[in-house]
Design a protein around this motif. Sequence first.
Motif, PDB file in Angstrom:
ATOM      1  N   GLU A 162     152.778  89.038 114.806  1.00  0.00           N
ATOM      2  CA  GLU A 162     151.722  89.701 114.036  1.00  0.00           C
ATOM      3  C   GLU A 162     150.369  89.233 114.547  1.00  0.00           C
ATOM      4  O   GLU A 162     150.222  88.108 115.012  1.00  0.00           O
ATOM      5  CB  GLU A 162     151.858  89.384 112.551  1.00  0.00           C
ATOM      6  CG  GLU A 162     150.872  90.085 111.658  1.00  0.00           C
ATOM      7  CD  GLU A 162     150.869  91.591 111.833  1.00  0.00           C
ATOM      8  OE1 GLU A 162     149.794  92.127 112.188  1.00  0.00           O
ATOM      9  OE2 GLU A 162     151.916  92.226 111.638  1.00  0.00           O
ATOM     10  N   VAL A 208     146.589  88.456 113.308  1.00  0.00           N
ATOM     11  CA  VAL A 208     145.821  88.115 112.112  1.00  0.00           C
ATOM     12  C   VAL A 208     144.362  87.982 112.527  1.00  0.00           C
ATOM     13  O   VAL A 208     144.072  87.471 113.613  1.00  0.00           O
ATOM     14  CB  VAL A 208     146.333  86.785 111.499  1.00  0.00           C
ATOM     15  CG1 VAL A 208     145.475  86.341 110.331  1.00  0.00           C
ATOM     16  CG2 VAL A 208     147.789  86.925 111.083  1.00  0.00           C
ATOM     17  N   TRP A 265     142.857  88.539 107.504  1.00  0.00           N
ATOM     18  CA  TRP A 265     143.245  89.938 107.393  1.00  0.00           C
ATOM     19  C   TRP A 265     144.474  90.212 108.249  1.00  0.00           C
ATOM     20  O   TRP A 265     144.625  89.661 109.331  1.00  0.00           O
ATOM     21  CB  TRP A 265     142.120  90.836 107.901  1.00  0.00           C
ATOM     22  CG  TRP A 265     140.831  90.704 107.177  1.00  0.00           C
ATOM     23  CD1 TRP A 265     139.889  89.720 107.326  1.00  0.00           C
ATOM     24  CD2 TRP A 265     140.323  91.576 106.178  1.00  0.00           C
ATOM     25  NE1 TRP A 265     138.830  89.939 106.485  1.00  0.00           N
ATOM     26  CE2 TRP A 265     139.068  91.084 105.768  1.00  0.00           C
ATOM     27  CE3 TRP A 265     140.804  92.751 105.592  1.00  0.00           C
ATOM     28  CZ2 TRP A 265     138.293  91.706 104.806  1.00  0.00           C
ATOM     29  CZ3 TRP A 265     140.027  93.374 104.631  1.00  0.00           C
ATOM     30  CH2 TRP A 265     138.790  92.854 104.244  1.00  0.00           C
ATOM     31  N   TRP A 266     145.335  91.114 107.767  1.00  0.00           N
ATOM     32  CA  TRP A 266     146.435  91.627 108.574  1.00  0.00           C
ATOM     33  C   TRP A 266     145.868  92.600 109.603  1.00  0.00           C
ATOM     34  O   TRP A 266     144.762  93.121 109.440  1.00  0.00           O
ATOM     35  CB  TRP A 266     147.455  92.360 107.703  1.00  0.00           C
ATOM     36  CG  TRP A 266     148.183  91.493 106.725  1.00  0.00           C
ATOM     37  CD1 TRP A 266     148.080  91.550 105.367  1.00  0.00           C
ATOM     38  CD2 TRP A 266     149.136  90.474 107.007  1.00  0.00           C
ATOM     39  NE1 TRP A 266     148.903  90.620 104.793  1.00  0.00           N
ATOM     40  CE2 TRP A 266     149.562  89.942 105.772  1.00  0.00           C
ATOM     41  CE3 TRP A 266     149.669  89.944 108.187  1.00  0.00           C
ATOM     42  CZ2 TRP A 266     150.497  88.916 105.684  1.00  0.00           C
ATOM     43  CZ3 TRP A 266     150.601  88.922 108.091  1.00  0.00           C
ATOM     44  CH2 TRP A 266     151.005  88.421 106.854  1.00  0.00           C
ATOM     45  N   SER A 267     146.651  92.927 110.600  1.00  0.00           N
ATOM     46  CA  SER A 267     146.204  93.840 111.659  1.00  0.00           C
ATOM     47  C   SER A 267     145.957  95.257 111.144  1.00  0.00           C
ATOM     48  O   SER A 267     145.218  96.014 111.757  1.00  0.00           O
ATOM     49  CB  SER A 267     147.232  93.878 112.794  1.00  0.00           C
ATOM     50  OG  SER A 267     148.486  94.315 112.303  1.00  0.00           O
ATOM     51  N   ILE A 326     144.498  89.370 103.501  1.00  0.00           N
ATOM     52  CA  ILE A 326     145.569  88.434 103.138  1.00  0.00           C
ATOM     53  C   ILE A 326     145.079  87.571 101.985  1.00  0.00           C
ATOM     54  O   ILE A 326     145.678  87.555 100.913  1.00  0.00           O
ATOM     55  CB  ILE A 326     145.997  87.548 104.328  1.00  0.00           C
ATOM     56  CG1 ILE A 326     146.480  88.412 105.498  1.00  0.00           C
ATOM     57  CG2 ILE A 326     147.077  86.563 103.894  1.00  0.00           C
ATOM     58  CD1 ILE A 326     146.738  87.646 106.775  1.00  0.00           C
ATOM     59  N   ARG A 362     152.364  83.246 103.307  1.00  0.00           N
ATOM     60  CA  ARG A 362     152.503  84.705 103.408  1.00  0.00           C
ATOM     61  C   ARG A 362     152.845  85.128 104.829  1.00  0.00           C
ATOM     62  O   ARG A 362     153.697  85.994 105.048  1.00  0.00           O
ATOM     63  CB  ARG A 362     151.243  85.395 102.937  1.00  0.00           C
ATOM     64  CG  ARG A 362     151.094  85.309 101.415  1.00  0.00           C
ATOM     65  CD  ARG A 362     149.966  86.117 100.887  1.00  0.00           C
ATOM     66  NE  ARG A 362     150.279  87.544 100.998  1.00  0.00           N
ATOM     67  CZ  ARG A 362     149.378  88.489 100.831  1.00  0.00           C
ATOM     68  NH1 ARG A 362     148.132  88.186 100.546  1.00  0.00           N
ATOM     69  NH2 ARG A 362     149.717  89.752 100.941  1.00  0.00           N
ATOM     70  N   ILE A 363     152.193  84.523 105.805  1.00  0.00           N
ATOM     71  CA  ILE A 363     152.487  84.864 107.201  1.00  0.00           C
ATOM     72  C   ILE A 363     153.908  84.442 107.546  1.00  0.00           C
ATOM     73  O   ILE A 363     154.652  85.202 108.180  1.00  0.00           O
ATOM     74  CB  ILE A 363     151.453  84.229 108.150  1.00  0.00           C
ATOM     75  CG1 ILE A 363     150.076  84.868 107.917  1.00  0.00           C
ATOM     76  CG2 ILE A 363     151.884  84.370 109.605  1.00  0.00           C
ATOM     77  CD1 ILE A 363     148.938  84.159 108.624  1.00  0.00           C
ATOM     78  N   VAL A 372     156.368  86.968 106.160  1.00  0.00           N
ATOM     79  CA  VAL A 372     156.414  88.211 106.932  1.00  0.00           C
ATOM     80  C   VAL A 372     157.164  88.019 108.252  1.00  0.00           C
ATOM     81  O   VAL A 372     157.878  88.916 108.701  1.00  0.00           O
ATOM     82  CB  VAL A 372     154.978  88.732 107.181  1.00  0.00           C
ATOM     83  CG1 VAL A 372     154.941  89.836 108.224  1.00  0.00           C
ATOM     84  CG2 VAL A 372     154.372  89.202 105.871  1.00  0.00           C
TER      85      VAL A 372
END
Length: 121
Positions: free
Chosen positions: A75, A77, A89-91, A96, A108-109, A112
Motif C-alpha cells: 500500500e 500511504v 492518508w490512504w492512496s 487514516i 490500521r495499516i 490492511v
Amino acid sequence: MSAGMGVEGDTEGRVVWAELKRAAEEAAPVSAADHLEELRNRLQVVGFQARVCSAPRRDVASMRVINPEVTSLTEIVYAAQEAGQWHFWWSWAEKIAPVDEIDAVTKRIAHVLTPAGRPEL
C-alpha cells in the motif's frame, strides 16, 4: 534570558519549560517526510518493510509499505495537511488518522496488509 529565543525564567533563573518547548517546535518545522519516517520506524518494528519517497515540496510525501511475507500485499500511504493539521492518508485519498495517533495508524495499516486468518499486531 534572551527574549529572541521565546524562553522566560523566574527570579531564580529557572526556565519555564513550556516556553522552551514552544520555541523549539517553532524553530523546527516538520515535513510530510518527517512524519512518514516516524511511521516507517514503527512499521518496521512490527515486521513490515517501508520506504519513504520524498518530493521537493515539504507538504506532501508518500511511503510504500510492503508485507514481506506476502509481497503482493502493499500500500502507498501519504502524509499531508488538512486545515493546518497533519494526517496520514490512504492512496485513495481517505484519511487514516492524525499523525499524533501513530499507534492507531500502525495497527490500521498492519490490519490492511495482513492476510485473512493470520494473527495481527
